[in-house]
Design a protein around this motif. Sequence first.
Motif, PDB file in Angstrom:
ATOM      1  N   ILE A   1       0.753  -1.122   0.003  1.00 16.88           N
ATOM      2  CA  ILE A   1      -0.019   0.033  -0.145  1.00 16.88           C
ATOM      3  C   ILE A   1       1.000   1.430  -0.058  1.00 16.88           C
ATOM      4  O   ILE A   1       1.654   1.417   1.009  1.00 16.88           O
ATOM      5  CB  ILE A   1      -1.129   0.215   1.378  1.00 16.88           C
ATOM      6  N   THR A   2       0.564   1.876  -1.034  1.00 18.40           N
ATOM      7  CA  THR A   2       1.309   3.392  -1.132  1.00 18.40           C
ATOM      8  C   THR A   2       0.250   4.479  -0.896  1.00 18.40           C
ATOM      9  O   THR A   2      -1.003   4.165  -1.252  1.00 18.40           O
ATOM     10  CB  THR A   2       2.022   3.760  -2.455  1.00 18.40           C
ATOM     11  N   ARG A   3       0.409   5.671  -0.324  1.00 17.44           N
ATOM     12  CA  ARG A   3      -0.626   6.299   0.450  1.00 17.44           C
ATOM     13  C   ARG A   3      -0.291   7.655   0.262  1.00 17.44           C
ATOM     14  O   ARG A   3       0.674   8.165   0.373  1.00 17.44           O
ATOM     15  CB  ARG A   3      -1.099   5.715   1.374  1.00 17.44           C
ATOM     16  N   THR A   4      -1.174   8.743  -0.001  1.00 16.68           N
ATOM     17  CA  THR A   4      -0.958   9.950   0.334  1.00 16.68           C
ATOM     18  C   THR A   4      -1.529  10.244   1.963  1.00 16.68           C
ATOM     19  O   THR A   4      -2.004   9.416   2.405  1.00 16.68           O
ATOM     20  CB  THR A   4      -1.985  10.780  -0.417  1.00 16.68           C
ATOM     21  N   CYS A   5      -0.595  11.453   2.568  1.00 18.30           N
ATOM     22  CA  CYS A   5      -1.093  11.707   3.849  1.00 18.30           C
ATOM     23  C   CYS A   5      -2.487  11.833   4.168  1.00 18.30           C
ATOM     24  O   CYS A   5      -3.321  12.851   3.313  1.00 18.30           O
ATOM     25  CB  CYS A   5       0.006  12.869   4.226  1.00 18.30           C
ATOM     26  N   GLY A   6      -3.097  11.382   5.056  1.00 21.20           N
ATOM     27  CA  GLY A   6      -4.564  11.776   5.657  1.00 21.20           C
ATOM     28  C   GLY A   6      -5.299  10.708   4.839  1.00 21.20           C
ATOM     29  O   GLY A   6      -6.656  11.091   4.886  1.00 21.20           O
ATOM     30  N   SER A   7      -4.978   9.830   3.976  1.00 24.81           N
ATOM     31  CA  SER A   7      -6.144   9.151   3.216  1.00 24.81           C
ATOM     32  C   SER A   7      -6.820   7.861   4.172  1.00 24.81           C
ATOM     33  O   SER A   7      -7.437   7.245   3.555  1.00 24.81           O
ATOM     34  CB  SER A   7      -5.452   8.545   1.950  1.00 24.81           C
TER      35      SER A   7
ATOM     36  N   LEU B   1       0.989  -7.225   9.314  1.00 16.63           N
ATOM     37  CA  LEU B   1       1.085  -5.935   8.874  1.00 16.63           C
ATOM     38  C   LEU B   1       2.627  -5.321   8.971  1.00 16.63           C
ATOM     39  O   LEU B   1       2.853  -5.305  10.232  1.00 16.63           O
ATOM     40  CB  LEU B   1       0.089  -4.770   9.127  1.00 16.63           C
ATOM     41  N   TYR B   2       3.114  -4.785   8.078  1.00 18.85           N
ATOM     42  CA  TYR B   2       4.433  -4.071   8.168  1.00 18.85           C
ATOM     43  C   TYR B   2       4.366  -2.670   7.790  1.00 18.85           C
ATOM     44  O   TYR B   2       3.947  -2.505   6.634  1.00 18.85           O
ATOM     45  CB  TYR B   2       5.535  -4.819   7.424  1.00 18.85           C
ATOM     46  N   ASP B   3       4.814  -1.860   8.956  1.00 20.00           N
ATOM     47  CA  ASP B   3       5.174  -0.472   8.441  1.00 20.00           C
ATOM     48  C   ASP B   3       6.260  -0.203   9.147  1.00 20.00           C
ATOM     49  O   ASP B   3       7.450  -0.537   8.905  1.00 20.00           O
ATOM     50  CB  ASP B   3       3.877   0.433   8.593  1.00 20.00           C
ATOM     51  N   ARG B   4       6.185   0.864  10.277  1.00 20.51           N
ATOM     52  CA  ARG B   4       7.367   1.183  10.939  1.00 20.51           C
ATOM     53  C   ARG B   4       8.088   0.056  11.686  1.00 20.51           C
ATOM     54  O   ARG B   4       9.255  -0.053  12.143  1.00 20.51           O
ATOM     55  CB  ARG B   4       7.222   2.292  11.864  1.00 20.51           C
ATOM     56  N   ASN B   5       7.279  -1.097  12.108  1.00 18.06           N
ATOM     57  CA  ASN B   5       7.767  -2.349  12.771  1.00 18.06           C
ATOM     58  C   ASN B   5       8.881  -3.070  11.868  1.00 18.06           C
ATOM     59  O   ASN B   5       9.434  -3.938  12.228  1.00 18.06           O
ATOM     60  CB  ASN B   5       6.646  -3.292  13.094  1.00 18.06           C
ATOM     61  N   LEU B   6       8.747  -2.718  10.707  1.00 20.35           N
ATOM     62  CA  LEU B   6       9.779  -3.294   9.579  1.00 20.35           C
ATOM     63  C   LEU B   6      11.303  -2.793  10.237  1.00 20.35           C
ATOM     64  O   LEU B   6      12.414  -3.458   9.903  1.00 20.35           O
ATOM     65  CB  LEU B   6       9.774  -2.604   8.491  1.00 20.35           C
ATOM     66  N   LEU B   7      11.461  -1.689  10.920  1.00 20.73           N
ATOM     67  CA  LEU B   7      12.770  -1.176  11.214  1.00 20.73           C
ATOM     68  C   LEU B   7      13.294  -2.083  12.243  1.00 20.73           C
ATOM     69  O   LEU B   7      14.612  -2.368  12.120  1.00 20.73           O
ATOM     70  CB  LEU B   7      12.494   0.245  11.960  1.00 20.73           C
ATOM     71  N   ARG B   8      12.491  -2.690  13.182  1.00 22.88           N
ATOM     72  CA  ARG B   8      12.989  -3.877  14.053  1.00 22.88           C
ATOM     73  C   ARG B   8      13.551  -4.942  13.595  1.00 22.88           C
ATOM     74  O   ARG B   8      14.461  -5.390  13.824  1.00 22.88           O
ATOM     75  CB  ARG B   8      11.898  -4.105  15.188  1.00 22.88           C
TER      76      ARG B   8
ATOM     77  N   VAL C   1       1.854  -4.508   3.547  1.00 22.13           N
ATOM     78  CA  VAL C   1       2.860  -3.466   3.927  1.00 22.13           C
ATOM     79  C   VAL C   1       2.349  -2.334   3.284  1.00 22.13           C
ATOM     80  O   VAL C   1       2.197  -2.210   2.319  1.00 22.13           O
ATOM     81  CB  VAL C   1       4.280  -4.041   3.388  1.00 22.13           C
ATOM     82  N   ILE C   2       2.767  -1.261   4.205  1.00 21.06           N
ATOM     83  CA  ILE C   2       2.294   0.420   4.014  1.00 21.06           C
ATOM     84  C   ILE C   2       3.896   1.172   3.712  1.00 21.06           C
ATOM     85  O   ILE C   2       4.741   1.041   4.701  1.00 21.06           O
ATOM     86  CB  ILE C   2       1.660   0.835   5.208  1.00 21.06           C
ATOM     87  N   GLY C   3       3.954   1.405   2.597  1.00 18.21           N
ATOM     88  CA  GLY C   3       5.081   2.382   2.373  1.00 18.21           C
ATOM     89  C   GLY C   3       6.456   1.681   2.050  1.00 18.21           C
ATOM     90  O   GLY C   3       6.106   0.578   1.437  1.00 18.21           O
ATOM     91  N   ARG C   4       7.445   2.223   2.387  1.00 17.04           N
ATOM     92  CA  ARG C   4       8.799   1.546   2.015  1.00 17.04           C
ATOM     93  C   ARG C   4       9.150   1.406   0.668  1.00 17.04           C
ATOM     94  O   ARG C   4       9.850   0.421   0.133  1.00 17.04           O
ATOM     95  CB  ARG C   4       9.052   0.256   2.954  1.00 17.04           C
ATOM     96  N   ALA C   5       8.322   1.766  -0.358  1.00 14.13           N
ATOM     97  CA  ALA C   5       8.655   1.818  -1.832  1.00 14.13           C
ATOM     98  C   ALA C   5       8.341   0.088  -2.058  1.00 14.13           C
ATOM     99  O   ALA C   5       9.201  -0.411  -2.760  1.00 14.13           O
ATOM    100  CB  ALA C   5       9.784   2.344  -2.314  1.00 14.13           C
ATOM    101  N   ALA C   6       7.645  -0.489  -1.306  1.00 13.91           N
ATOM    102  CA  ALA C   6       7.626  -2.041  -1.509  1.00 13.91           C
ATOM    103  C   ALA C   6       7.029  -2.380  -2.821  1.00 13.91           C
ATOM    104  O   ALA C   6       7.188  -3.496  -3.224  1.00 13.91           O
ATOM    105  CB  ALA C   6       6.621  -2.540  -0.405  1.00 13.91           C
ATOM    106  N   ASP C   7       6.165  -1.613  -3.401  1.00 15.95           N
ATOM    107  CA  ASP C   7       5.760  -2.144  -4.766  1.00 15.95           C
ATOM    108  C   ASP C   7       6.876  -2.267  -5.699  1.00 15.95           C
ATOM    109  O   ASP C   7       6.949  -3.154  -6.596  1.00 15.95           O
ATOM    110  CB  ASP C   7       4.761  -1.166  -5.181  1.00 15.95           C
ATOM    111  N   TYR C   8       7.858  -1.511  -5.473  1.00 19.78           N
ATOM    112  CA  TYR C   8       8.985  -1.348  -6.419  1.00 19.78           C
ATOM    113  C   TYR C   8       9.979  -2.701  -5.991  1.00 19.78           C
ATOM    114  O   TYR C   8      10.634  -3.225  -6.788  1.00 19.78           O
ATOM    115  CB  TYR C   8       9.704   0.007  -6.577  1.00 19.78           C
TER     116      TYR C   8
END
Length: 210
Positions: free
Chosen positions: A8-14, A31-38, A108-115
């Motif tokens: 999932i790629t997204r605009t802020c507030g969507s 679900l992975y977002d900032r927890n991917l950092l760990r 997964v949210i963000g992190r350019a994961a689609d690419y």
Amino acid sequence: MENFVISITRTCGSGATSIGKILAKNLGVELYDRNLLRLASDDSGISQELFAKADEDQKRSLLFRASQKVYNGELIPPEKEDFTSNNNLFNYQAKVLRELADVSSYVVIGRAADYVLNDKPNLVRVFIYASREKCIQKEMNRQKIDWKKADKFITKTDRYRRDYYRYFTGHEWESMRNYDLCINTTDMTFEQAAVAIQHFAEDMLGRKLV
């Protein structure tokens, strides 16, 4: 059953984070977002605090608008000076996402994961957006700030995401060509959006996911 990934790629507030949480719960996956950092910290041996700092430093940096470092999977070894560079930290996050895709299904949210995952089978790439008014209202409610501050925050956040995406992928963040599904959540509840994404993914992959 074969693994799948919904990026999932997204605009802020969507509402993408809330939608992603509902979707992952409905599908019974992580679900992975900032927890991917760990996870990237565990994989690389680099402290999680350093990954988090790199995340924040990137948001304040003009680097993305001045240059480009398209991700190619290369990792810098520990003995090299650039081992803890922002670029290498991104590469370790990408490595973890790719390895996870080989053994499990997830959202997964963000992190350019689609690419990063573009060559993986059973990848569904989603872009979530909403009207400016709805995004501003959501940020006002979430952060308890006024309209002007919310508008400024969204502009800054979306600019960062646009530059980040271009820097690491060489592509334009908002181009529909990067995604399988673009979904406007202006007149949808988060639950409706999650169900719509699930139905699309099942149709695209040709099977039920739960």
